[in-house]
Design a protein around this motif. Structure first.
Motif, PDB file in Angstrom:
ATOM      1  N   VAL A  84      20.500  33.124  47.585  1.00 44.43           N
ATOM      2  CA  VAL A  84      21.590  34.101  47.768  1.00 44.43           C
ATOM      3  C   VAL A  84      22.946  33.398  47.698  1.00 44.43           C
ATOM      4  O   VAL A  84      23.890  33.913  47.087  1.00 44.43           O
ATOM      5  N   ALA A  85      23.061  32.220  48.318  1.00 47.25           N
ATOM      6  CA  ALA A  85      24.323  31.478  48.291  1.00 47.25           C
ATOM      7  C   ALA A  85      24.683  31.068  46.865  1.00 47.25           C
ATOM      8  O   ALA A  85      25.849  31.182  46.456  1.00 47.25           O
ATOM      9  N   GLN A  86      23.690  30.582  46.117  1.00 46.76           N
ATOM     10  CA  GLN A  86      23.965  30.187  44.733  1.00 46.76           C
ATOM     11  C   GLN A  86      24.425  31.374  43.907  1.00 46.76           C
ATOM     12  O   GLN A  86      25.379  31.281  43.122  1.00 46.76           O
ATOM     13  N   PHE A  87      23.752  32.530  44.074  1.00 50.30           N
ATOM     14  CA  PHE A  87      24.177  33.721  43.322  1.00 50.30           C
ATOM     15  C   PHE A  87      25.584  34.152  43.719  1.00 50.30           C
ATOM     16  O   PHE A  87      26.370  34.568  42.871  1.00 50.30           O
ATOM     17  N   TYR A  88      25.901  34.067  45.023  1.00 47.02           N
ATOM     18  CA  TYR A  88      27.237  34.487  45.474  1.00 47.02           C
ATOM     19  C   TYR A  88      28.328  33.700  44.760  1.00 47.02           C
ATOM     20  O   TYR A  88      29.279  34.281  44.214  1.00 47.02           O
ATOM     21  N   PHE A  89      28.208  32.376  44.743  1.00 44.01           N
ATOM     22  CA  PHE A  89      29.238  31.555  44.106  1.00 44.01           C
ATOM     23  C   PHE A  89      29.235  31.740  42.587  1.00 44.01           C
ATOM     24  O   PHE A  89      30.298  31.800  41.958  1.00 44.01           O
ATOM     25  N   PHE A  90      28.044  31.842  41.999  1.00 45.63           N
ATOM     26  CA  PHE A  90      27.971  32.052  40.552  1.00 45.63           C
ATOM     27  C   PHE A  90      28.639  33.368  40.163  1.00 45.63           C
ATOM     28  O   PHE A  90      29.452  33.414  39.229  1.00 45.63           O
ATOM     29  N   ALA A  91      28.311  34.465  40.867  1.00 48.46           N
ATOM     30  CA  ALA A  91      28.866  35.772  40.532  1.00 48.46           C
ATOM     31  C   ALA A  91      30.380  35.804  40.744  1.00 48.46           C
ATOM     32  O   ALA A  91      31.127  36.365  39.928  1.00 48.46           O
ATOM     33  N   ALA A  92      30.848  35.195  41.835  1.00 47.82           N
ATOM     34  CA  ALA A  92      32.287  35.173  42.108  1.00 47.82           C
ATOM     35  C   ALA A  92      33.042  34.441  41.008  1.00 47.82           C
ATOM     36  O   ALA A  92      34.074  34.915  40.506  1.00 47.82           O
ATOM     37  N   LEU A  93      32.530  33.283  40.598  1.00 50.93           N
ATOM     38  CA  LEU A  93      33.224  32.473  39.609  1.00 50.93           C
ATOM     39  C   LEU A  93      33.119  33.070  38.211  1.00 50.93           C
ATOM     40  O   LEU A  93      34.083  33.018  37.434  1.00 50.93           O
ATOM     41  N   ALA A  94      31.964  33.654  37.864  1.00 53.47           N
ATOM     42  CA  ALA A  94      31.810  34.279  36.551  1.00 53.47           C
ATOM     43  C   ALA A  94      32.730  35.488  36.413  1.00 53.47           C
ATOM     44  O   ALA A  94      33.373  35.685  35.369  1.00 53.47           O
ATOM     45  N   THR A  95      32.822  36.314  37.470  1.00 51.71           N
ATOM     46  CA  THR A  95      33.712  37.477  37.440  1.00 51.71           C
ATOM     47  C   THR A  95      35.169  37.042  37.359  1.00 51.71           C
ATOM     48  O   THR A  95      35.972  37.610  36.598  1.00 51.71           O
ATOM     49  N   THR A  96      35.520  36.031  38.135  1.00 54.52           N
ATOM     50  CA  THR A  96      36.890  35.509  38.093  1.00 54.52           C
ATOM     51  C   THR A  96      37.235  35.020  36.695  1.00 54.52           C
ATOM     52  O   THR A  96      38.350  35.258  36.199  1.00 54.52           O
ATOM     53  N   GLU A  97      36.276  34.367  36.039  1.00 58.75           N
ATOM     54  CA  GLU A  97      36.549  33.862  34.692  1.00 58.75           C
ATOM     55  C   GLU A  97      36.801  35.001  33.710  1.00 58.75           C
ATOM     56  O   GLU A  97      37.667  34.888  32.838  1.00 58.75           O
ATOM     57  N   CYS A  98      36.059  36.103  33.836  1.00 60.37           N
ATOM     58  CA  CYS A  98      36.290  37.254  32.950  1.00 60.37           C
ATOM     59  C   CYS A  98      37.732  37.747  33.060  1.00 60.37           C
ATOM     60  O   CYS A  98      38.410  37.978  32.054  1.00 60.37           O
ATOM     61  N   TYR A  99      38.203  37.905  34.300  1.00 52.19           N
ATOM     62  CA  TYR A  99      39.564  38.396  34.501  1.00 52.19           C
ATOM     63  C   TYR A  99      40.614  37.347  34.131  1.00 52.19           C
ATOM     64  O   TYR A  99      41.682  37.684  33.605  1.00 52.19           O
ATOM     65  N   LEU A 100      40.316  36.080  34.393  1.00 55.62           N
ATOM     66  CA  LEU A 100      41.277  35.031  34.076  1.00 55.62           C
ATOM     67  C   LEU A 100      41.439  34.866  32.563  1.00 55.62           C
ATOM     68  O   LEU A 100      42.554  34.674  32.078  1.00 55.62           O
ATOM     69  N   LEU A 101      40.345  34.979  31.823  1.00 58.16           N
ATOM     70  CA  LEU A 101      40.435  34.926  30.361  1.00 58.16           C
ATOM     71  C   LEU A 101      41.228  36.113  29.823  1.00 58.16           C
ATOM     72  O   LEU A 101      41.979  35.978  28.849  1.00 58.16           O
ATOM     73  N   ALA A 102      41.070  37.269  30.462  1.00 51.94           N
ATOM     74  CA  ALA A 102      41.855  38.444  30.060  1.00 51.94           C
ATOM     75  C   ALA A 102      43.345  38.217  30.338  1.00 51.94           C
ATOM     76  O   ALA A 102      44.209  38.571  29.520  1.00 51.94           O
ATOM     77  N   ALA A 103      43.662  37.633  31.499  1.00 52.82           N
ATOM     78  CA  ALA A 103      45.059  37.335  31.828  1.00 52.82           C
ATOM     79  C   ALA A 103      45.653  36.337  30.844  1.00 52.82           C
ATOM     80  O   ALA A 103      46.822  36.473  30.425  1.00 52.82           O
ATOM     81  N   MET A 104      44.865  35.337  30.439  1.00 54.34           N
ATOM     82  CA  MET A 104      45.349  34.353  29.469  1.00 54.34           C
ATOM     83  C   MET A 104      45.572  34.995  28.106  1.00 54.34           C
ATOM     84  O   MET A 104      46.522  34.649  27.395  1.00 54.34           O
ATOM     85  N   SER A 105      44.712  35.937  27.721  1.00 56.03           N
ATOM     86  CA  SER A 105      44.912  36.627  26.443  1.00 56.03           C
ATOM     87  C   SER A 105      46.182  37.477  26.475  1.00 56.03           C
ATOM     88  O   SER A 105      46.896  37.592  25.472  1.00 56.03           O
ATOM     89  N   TYR A 106      46.482  38.063  27.635  1.00 54.39           N
ATOM     90  CA  TYR A 106      47.725  38.824  27.784  1.00 54.39           C
ATOM     91  C   TYR A 106      48.932  37.900  27.662  1.00 54.39           C
ATOM     92  O   TYR A 106      49.948  38.263  27.043  1.00 54.39           O
TER      93      TYR A 106
END
Length: 296
Positions: free
Chosen positions: A87-109
């Motif tokens: 559960v801990a591994q999934f929590y950090f993986f999901a948090a960082l993967a979701t953050t990367e999606c939004y951060l890549l979108a911000a960089m494209s903007y």
């Protein structure tokens, strides 16, 4: 739980351990080097490199959530993981993967404003806006991960606990549950659209506008210069989203599942590696900052 991962190739464990160790070391050292350069070099104190520094920080944590556990598995042959550890591994993986999606979108903007609205760039992409975009990306990642992770303890696992993957992911865990997973599936679908599909469509629309603006530049030299400035980010976007969609969109049949495991390795392990390599090899300002730092 038993993480099958790549343990079904026992003769290749030593080679896989060495390859994964090299990838992890290059990823961590490369991304930390970019962070140090962005902080230390005054001429890199711009919105673009502020986003890049945050992306490098994220990639360092992202690879550290997956690879150390995988390296230990290759080295010791121990492939079990506790329920709390999973559960801990999934929590950090999901948090960082979701953050990367939004951060890549911000960089494209950011690239969209720089190329398509250059006269308005300074007034639109202020430091306040940069901080809001980065902070929003991290907070949304943590929020989504918290909600999804809170669904896992409510599931019951009464059969084989073998995860056909090398890390704890949401879909393989749902497949092992013997209780009703309809609510968890619905929540995951909604968040998947909001946190993967929406940022991807936003990033895609930004790059359609960017490419259209570049094609309108009259000179070949100008077009090449404009495209080279955003090609590094475009490479990371292509690798990350390409492998992500192969893993989560293709049907989960036996042959395709083996392929999806390979692409899982791409977006969890190779994407963090691509970031320092593309920006150090293709970005002139980063290379100059590195040479200057080495001379110091």
């Amino acid at each position: 739980f038993l993480l099958v991962g790549m343990g079904n190739v026992p003769t290749a464990q030593a080679a896989l351990f060495l390859l994964s160790l090299i990838i992890y070391l290059v990823t961590v050292v490369g991304n930390i080097l970019i962070i140090v350069l962005v902080v230390a070099e005054q001429h890199l104190h711009t919105p673009m490199y502020f986003f890049l520094g945050n992306l490098s920080s994220l990639e360092t944590f992202y690879s550290s959530a997956i690879l150390p556990r995988l390296l230990a598995s290759f080295l010791t042959g121990e492939r079990t993981i506790s329920a709390h550890g999973c559960v801990a591994q999934f929590y950090f993986f999901a948090a960082l993967a979701t953050t990367e999606c939004y951060l890549l979108a911000a960089m494209s903007y950011d690239w969209y404003l720089a190329i398509c609205q250059p006269l308005l760039y300074a007034s639109l992409m202020t430091w306040k806006v940069c901080l809001q975009l980065v902070a929003g990306s991290w907070l949304l990642g943590l929020l989504v991960s918290t909600v999804l992770t809170s669904l896992l303890p409510q599931l019951q696992f009464c059969g084989p606990r073998t995860i056909n993957c090398f890390f704890c992911d949401f879909t393989p865990l749902l497949e092992l549950a013997c209780s009703d997973t309809s609510m968890a599936t619905l929540v995951a679908f909604i968040f998947g659209f909001l946190d993967v599909v929406f940022p991807f469509l936003f990033t895609l629309a930004s790059y359609v506008c960017i490419i259209a603006a570049i094609l309108r530049i009259p000179s070949n030299v100008g077009r090449q210069k404009a495209f080279s400035t955003c090609s590094s980010h475009l490479t990371i976007v292509a690798v990350f989203y390409g492998s992500l969609f192969v893993v989560y969109v293709l049907p989960r049949t036996a042959p395709l599942w083996q392929l999806s495991k390979v692409f899982s390795f791409f977006y969890t392990v190779l994407t963090p590696l691509v970031n320092p390599l593309t920006y150090s090899l293709r970005n002139r300002e980063v290379r100059e900052a590195l040479r200057k730092g080495l001379r110091k």
